[in-house]
Scaffold this motif. Structure first.
Motif, short mmCIF file in Angstrom:
data_model
loop_
_atom_site.label_atom_id
_atom_site.label_comp_id
_atom_site.label_asym_id
_atom_site.label_seq_id
_atom_site.Cartn_x
_atom_site.Cartn_y
_atom_site.Cartn_z
N GLU A 83 0.72 -1.02 -0.10
CA GLU A 83 -0.13 0.04 0.06
C GLU A 83 0.95 1.26 -0.04
O GLU A 83 0.63 2.19 -0.71
N LEU A 84 2.04 1.12 1.01
CA LEU A 84 2.80 2.62 0.87
C LEU A 84 3.49 2.59 -0.62
O LEU A 84 3.66 3.73 -0.91
N LYS A 85 3.83 1.44 -0.93
CA LYS A 85 4.69 1.78 -2.34
C LYS A 85 3.95 2.17 -3.39
O LYS A 85 4.27 3.06 -4.10
N GLU A 86 2.66 1.65 -3.41
CA GLU A 86 1.64 2.03 -4.48
C GLU A 86 1.42 3.75 -4.17
O GLU A 86 1.44 4.54 -5.12
N LYS A 87 1.40 4.29 -3.06
CA LYS A 87 1.07 5.76 -2.58
C LYS A 87 2.37 6.52 -2.97
O LYS A 87 2.14 7.69 -3.61
N ILE A 88 3.49 5.82 -2.89
CA ILE A 88 4.73 6.71 -3.07
C ILE A 88 4.99 6.77 -4.57
O ILE A 88 5.07 7.66 -5.48
N LEU A 100 4.90 11.29 3.18
CA LEU A 100 4.92 9.63 3.26
C LEU A 100 5.96 9.07 3.89
O LEU A 100 6.15 8.37 4.41
N TYR A 101 7.17 9.87 3.53
CA TYR A 101 8.86 9.39 3.91
C TYR A 101 8.96 10.05 5.59
O TYR A 101 9.85 9.09 6.05
#
Length: 720
Positions: A83-88, A100-101
């Motif tokens: 999920e975090l990877k997709e947002k980034i 995000l980071y």
């Protein structure tokens, strides 16, 4: 992220326009070349849009590179979820990526980090869920570092506070709240409260963030930088109070710890971070506005029409050291110089008159240029008296001295006039500014020209890039005479580097004038790419091919000649006035015939945009776009501040534009100000919506402040 698609959506253009423009930029083409000679490929995008594509391309490429760094860093920590990877991957803003980071960014260890290391995170999660019925339940979390319940509670509050502060949604919510309801507040520091400063209006000053104008942001920044003002952002308690309700569990013990944590996170982490960010955003927006305004003013100044065929006597006024006088012929060639002392302390009017009259008669002077700095009004009085006394058919003009001293002390000035001192070089520069403003202004750092606002308070790198792009744009719009241009002018031509510009001048000095553009290949180091990019912007007057005095690119010579033949003429007819005039008439008629344009473009196998550009060049071969601008005002009498009265109407020239108004040269030492509220009876968002640099305007005096020698004006009309 699909960069091409994103730029296309940002600029609301077609995808092929973005794709082709990016391709052209990647091939090493300059913005002026692309916008002028590749219109078919870009779909006729203007220069501004192309520069914007170039800016966005760099921004998104940097964003994509940074995403890789962020993903790698989080993955190495073992915390990268799908999920975090997709947002980034999908984010399109640097601020979103930073949010995000933030929770994973390497930083100095915080109180919350120490508490997590000590094993208090499970306790914090219990509190957030309202699962602690008694503080005694926290006994199991007591450790060597957190050796009592109170310290455990404090550690938990640190974790809750940091989690709250690092939450992306909370940051975005507070950011929007500030932008909608926040205010900026300033006050003078204690030591300056009783002291008069230029920042007095900003003592106990408050304004909504959403309404504060750019120039005021920069003024507050300067006052803060000079340590006179304290500046901060303020909001009410509503946002935090509302956020607290979202965390309430109904458990009094847990809610008290949570409230303590949220207060800590807001006060020490979230609010200072967002406040810094908003201050930075306000500054960047203000700087961008100031830079854009500076560039707009500079563009208009550079487009000042040259006063052609004028033999100029230029005077650089001075009291103690006298007034430096130089004589320039119609081409700006230096002919003579002298020094006169018609002003205090010497007041040597008689000898000064003899010297000036001798120069006027010997060199057939038809214009006097006076620098507008020290002793300018006293010199003006001398010149007016001289004209009247000798019944001369002469006019004079004031010249803005901004940057003249910068030029006169420069390496270029020393190369041009090695045998003369800075004062003589300065006077030469003033005279040449009248004869060909563009050719002279390009020799000076644009920041020194004097048409900016807070230019020393903005990002200097961005300012330089913008101003250099503006100079480049104007130089290529106007075109450059290949046989007379200095290397300082040539180096702004598309595709020509500084070293190539010097080699062109050296070749010209050794071999004489260029007869055709193709002769550029004889210049050492001048290759195909440089020729492609520059040739259309270089003019050869009276060359072998009459097309070379136009903006028609050599790659279009063949279709241009065929077009002239279709119209019933030959290339040589461009040199004959009796044939040129009817040709221009036919061209003008054809420009209004859309169907004919389509068929001719097919016949010539060129695009319609290229055909239209060729026709416009044939309509006015060798035209100078500056000729369409209002000419500078010439004077033959004198006006003093003491002569002014309210309701008096005067003519003047716009010399500078700021966010709050426009300054007008009325022919006296003091410039008048038209506040933007007096530019029109309707609301004026910005003065540039109404006026521009060099506009000749009629104004009415609405106020005179004798003590501060300030003149308030109302715009009556613009002479265009």
């Amino acid at each position: 992220m699909d960069i091409i698609k994103t730029i296309t959506e940002d600029l609301n253009i077609k995808q092929f326009q973005t794709e082709n423009t990016v391709e052209l930029l990647n091939e090493g083409n300059t913005v002026p070349f692309i916008s002028r000679y590749r219109k078919e490929r870009t779909g006729n995008l203007d220069e501004e849009k192309i520069r914007r594509i170039e800016e966005l391309l760099k921004y998104y490429q940097h964003l994509e590179d940074y995403k890789k760094t962020v993903l790698k860093s989080i993955e190495e920590q073992g915390k990268l979820t799908y999920e975090l990877k997709e947002k980034i991957i999908n984010t399109k803003k640097m601020t979103e990526l930073e949010d995000l980071y933030l929770p994973y960014k390497k930083r100095k260890k915080t109180n919350a980090d120490k508490a997590i290391e000590a094993g208090l995170e499970p306790a914090a999660n219990k509190v957030l869920l309202g699962n602690i019925k008694s503080l005694d339940e926290l006994e199991e979390f007591v450790s060597e570092e957190y050796d009592n319940i109170d310290k455990v509670v404090e550690g938990i509050s640190y974790i809750i506070g940091q989690t709250f502060a690092h939450n992306k949604d909370n940051r975005e919510s507070l950011r929007k709240y500030y932008e909608k309801f926040g205010k900026i507040h300033s006050e003078k520091k204690k030591e300056f409260i009783e002291e008069a400063t230029k920042y007095d209006m900003y003592h106990e000053f408050t304004q909504e963030i959403s309404k504060i104008p750019n120039y005021r942001v920069l003024a507050l920044n300067r006052g803060e930088k000079e340590k006179v003002l304290n500046v901060k952002l303020i909001i009410d308690d509503e946002w935090l109070d509302k956020e607290k309700t979202k965390y309430e569990t109904g458990n009094e013990i847990c809610d008290e710890i949570i409230s303590k944590g949220l207060n800590y996170g807001f006060t020490n982490m979230l609010n200072p971070s967002i406040e810094r960010e908003i201050r930075q955003n306000l500054t960047e927006k203000a700087e961008e506005g100031a830079i854009d305004l500076f560039a707009k003013n500079l563009r208009q100044l550079l487009l000042t029409p040259p006063l052609k065929n004028k033999r100029v006597l230029a005077i650089d006024p001075g009291f103690r050291t006298g007034c430096k006088v130089v004589v320039l012929d119609e081409m700006g060639n230096f002919l003579a110089n002298d020094t006169i002392f018609p002003v205090p302390p010497q007041n040597d009017i008689e000898n000064s008159e003899k010297i000036v009259m001798s120069l006027i008669q010997k060199h057939n002077i038809n214009l006097i240029a006076i620098g507008n700095g020290t002793a300018s009004r006293e010199t003006q009085q001398f010149v007016v008296d001289l004209i009247k006394k000798n019944n001369l058919d002469l006019k004079y003009i004031f010249v803005d001295e901004s940057g003249a001293s910068v030029y006169s002390a420069s390496r270029l000035a020393k190369e041009e006039f090695p045998e003369y001192d800075v004062t003589v070089r300065g006077a030469i520069s003033l005279g040449r500014r009248i004869q060909d403003p563009l050719a002279e202004f390009v020799k000076i750092d644009p920041k020194s020209i004097g048409v900016g606002q807070y230019q020393h308070d903005v990002n200097q790198k961005k300012l330089k890039e913008k101003l250099d792009a503006t100079v480049e744009s104007v130089v290529n719009l106007v075109g450059v005479n290949l046989n007379t241009a200095s290397y300082s002018l040539l180096e702004y031509v598309s595709g020509i580097t500084s070293s190539l510009a010097k080699k062109i001048v050296q070749y010209r000095q050794k071999n004489g004038p260029f007869q055709k553009r193709a002769d550029l290949f004889k210049v050492k180091g001048f290759g195909e790419k440089a020729f492609e990019q520059s040739a259309g912007f270089l003019r050869i007057i009276d060359g072998e091919n009459p097309l070379e005095m136009t903006g028609i690119h050599p790659e279009s010579y063949e279709p241009a000649e065929k077009l002239i033949n279709i119209l019933g003429y030959t290339l040589d007819d461009l040199k004959i006035k009796e044939k040129l005039d009817p040709l221009k008439l036919k061209v003008s008629q054809l420009l209004n015939e859309k169907e004919n344009l389509k068929s001719i473009s097919k016949e010539l196998e060129i695009g319609e945009y290229t055909l239209i550009d060729i026709l416009k060049e044939l309509q006015k071969p060798g035209r100078d776009p500056r000729d369409e601008m209002p000419e500078p005002q010439l004077m033959d009498d004198i006006l003093k501040f003491e002569d002014l009265k309210e309701s008096m109407r005067l003519s003047g020239k716009i010399t500078n534009i700021t966010d709050f108004g426009a300054f007008v040269d009325l022919g006296i030492k003091e410039n008048g100000l038209i506040h933007k509220s007096n530019l029109s009876e309707k609301f004026v968002a910005h003065p540039t919506d109404i006026v521009q640099i060099n506009d000749i305007v009629e104004v009415e005096i609405i106020s005179i402040d004798k003590s501060r020698r300030r003149i308030g004006l109302r715009l009556v009309s613009i002479q265009r």
